[in-house]
Design an enzyme around this catalytic site. Structure first.
Site, PDB file in Angstrom:
ATOM      1  N   GLU A  38       5.289   0.757  -7.981  1.00  0.00           N
ATOM      2  CA  GLU A  38       5.720  -0.639  -7.598  1.00  0.00           C
ATOM      3  C   GLU A  38       5.439  -1.500  -8.730  1.00  0.00           C
ATOM      4  OE1 GLU A  38       4.253  -3.628  -3.991  1.00  0.00           O
ATOM      5  OE2 GLU A  38       4.394  -1.648  -3.451  1.00  0.00           O
ATOM      6  N   SER A  93      -1.075  -1.671  -4.034  1.00  0.00           N
ATOM      7  CA  SER A  93      -0.043  -0.304  -3.275  1.00  0.00           C
ATOM      8  C   SER A  93       0.530   0.195  -4.752  1.00  0.00           C
ATOM      9  CB  SER A  93       0.767  -0.638  -2.076  1.00  0.00           C
ATOM     10  OG  SER A  93       0.023  -1.003  -1.211  1.00  0.00           O
ATOM     11  N   ARG A 131      10.682  -4.322  -1.357  1.00  0.00           N
ATOM     12  CA  ARG A 131      10.010  -4.584  -2.546  1.00  0.00           C
ATOM     13  C   ARG A 131      10.938  -4.438  -3.774  1.00  0.00           C
ATOM     14  NH1 ARG A 131       7.307  -5.003   0.998  1.00  0.00           N
ATOM     15  NH2 ARG A 131       5.159  -4.135   1.318  1.00  0.00           N
TER      16      ARG A 131
END
Length: 335
Positions: free
Chosen positions: A329, A228, A160
């Site tokens: 995130e 998410s 990520r």
């Protein structure tokens, strides 16, 4: 070209956020680069917006311009490679690849947002990530003014992460993918590593994501989210052992991450810290999804402040319970 400035609530999948001072819709890579260059010369703050699926933007009037990435198109270079304009809907890219017998990204079906955003945070799901297939990226370098192709290896792609994330050093104009001519999918984690026909793999992933509220549906508030919200934390193996012993469950999700560390499931930690689906309750304007505890959702009238408050509350409970810090995130703007 300049357009009437829409609110960020209409530009993001969380449907929160105030109004930019101006908005510019860019329908070609060249227009996108030129618009960013002009705003930089004028020292005007800006935010590049693709599909808006990874943004949490502050409420109120914002002193920045929204640069809307609207250049679209998929160009086959040869039997294996695709060149994709940054503003192309990502799921349309996956659908195109599957339809043409190109494997490698079918596990990334249903992920919202634009193609240009995928390298920025190295989008991934179900055992695949964009780093597996990305060969190069066309960037407008905001520091030098250069419009140039950069190899994927220069982006420092990791879980990520890329060196584009949080830096604003460059804007993605196009991406290039190297795929495999095949009838079968890559091994799919949610199917126990099985390989299945590409079309079946795509539908299986979409079905799994829908069950978690991770496929956009305007009528379903569980999908009014940024996907998410927290990355899966990487912790020392000793701490993972302590958490497993404390919870007392044999099947705690844990995956080797190298250097004596392990990756844990953020969703699992959130649930064991007492944050259930729908947390904190039916009256809250921002709640955890009723389908998946890793998604923070807008139940119809939440503000950005409501989302931030919920995120901090979840972080605090996980920190207090396990000594683990969860990291968001999405990109936060003005918060």
């Amino acid at each position: 070209m300049g357009v009437t400035a829409p609110s960020f609530a209409s530009l993001t999948t969380l449907r929160v956020g105030g109004t930019p001072a101006a908005a510019y819709e860019c329908t070609s890579a060249e227009e996108l680069a030129e618009t960013v260059a002009k705003l930089d010369r004028d020292q005007s703050p800006l935010l590049v917006v693709g599909g808006g699926s990874n943004l949490v933007v502050a409420d109120g009037d914002l002193d920045l311009a929204a640069v809307l990435v609207r250049n679209e198109g998929i160009l086959p270079i040869d039997d294996h490679r695709l060149r994709i304009q940054a503003g192309t809907e990502w799921d349309a890219v996956v659908a195109y690849a599957v339809e043409h017998g190109l494997g490698g990204i079918e596990a990334l079906s249903g992920i919202p947002g634009s193609a240009g955003a995928t390298p920025v945070q190295n989008v991934g799901a179900y055992g695949a990530e964009i780093a597996d297939v990305l060969t190069r990226v066309r960037l407008f370098n905001r520091e030098t003014g250069a419009d140039e192709w950069a190899p994927a290896s220069s982006l420092e792609l990791a879980y990520r992460y890329s060196n584009l994330k949080f830096t604003s050093r460059a804007v993605v104009l196009e991406i290039e993918l190297q795929l495999e001519k095949t009838d079968e999918s890559i091994p799919l984690r949610h199917l126990g590593g099985a390989r299945v026909p590409l079309a079946q793999a795509r539908e299986s992933v979409l079905e799994t994501r829908r069950a978690k509220g991770m496929v956009l549906d305007t009528s379903d508030h569980d999908t009014w989210s940024a996907g998410s919200f927290f990355t899966n934390p990487v912790v020392p193996s000793a701490l993972a052992d302590e958490i497993a012993a404390h919870v007392g469950e044999d099947a705690m999700p844990r995956f080797a991450a190298g250097d004596g560390k392990e990756k844990l499931s953020a969703a699992w930690l959130i649930e064991r810290a007492g944050c259930h689906r729908g947390f904190p309750g039916d009256d809250a304007p921002a709640r955890l999804s009723t389908k998946h505890t890793l998604a923070l959702t807008n139940r119809g009238n939440a503000s950005a402040a409501d989302i931030v408050d919920l995120a901090r509350r979840v972080q605090a409970q996980v920190r207090d319970a396990f000594g683990v810090e969860l990291h968001p995130e999405p990109v936060w703007v003005g918060l």
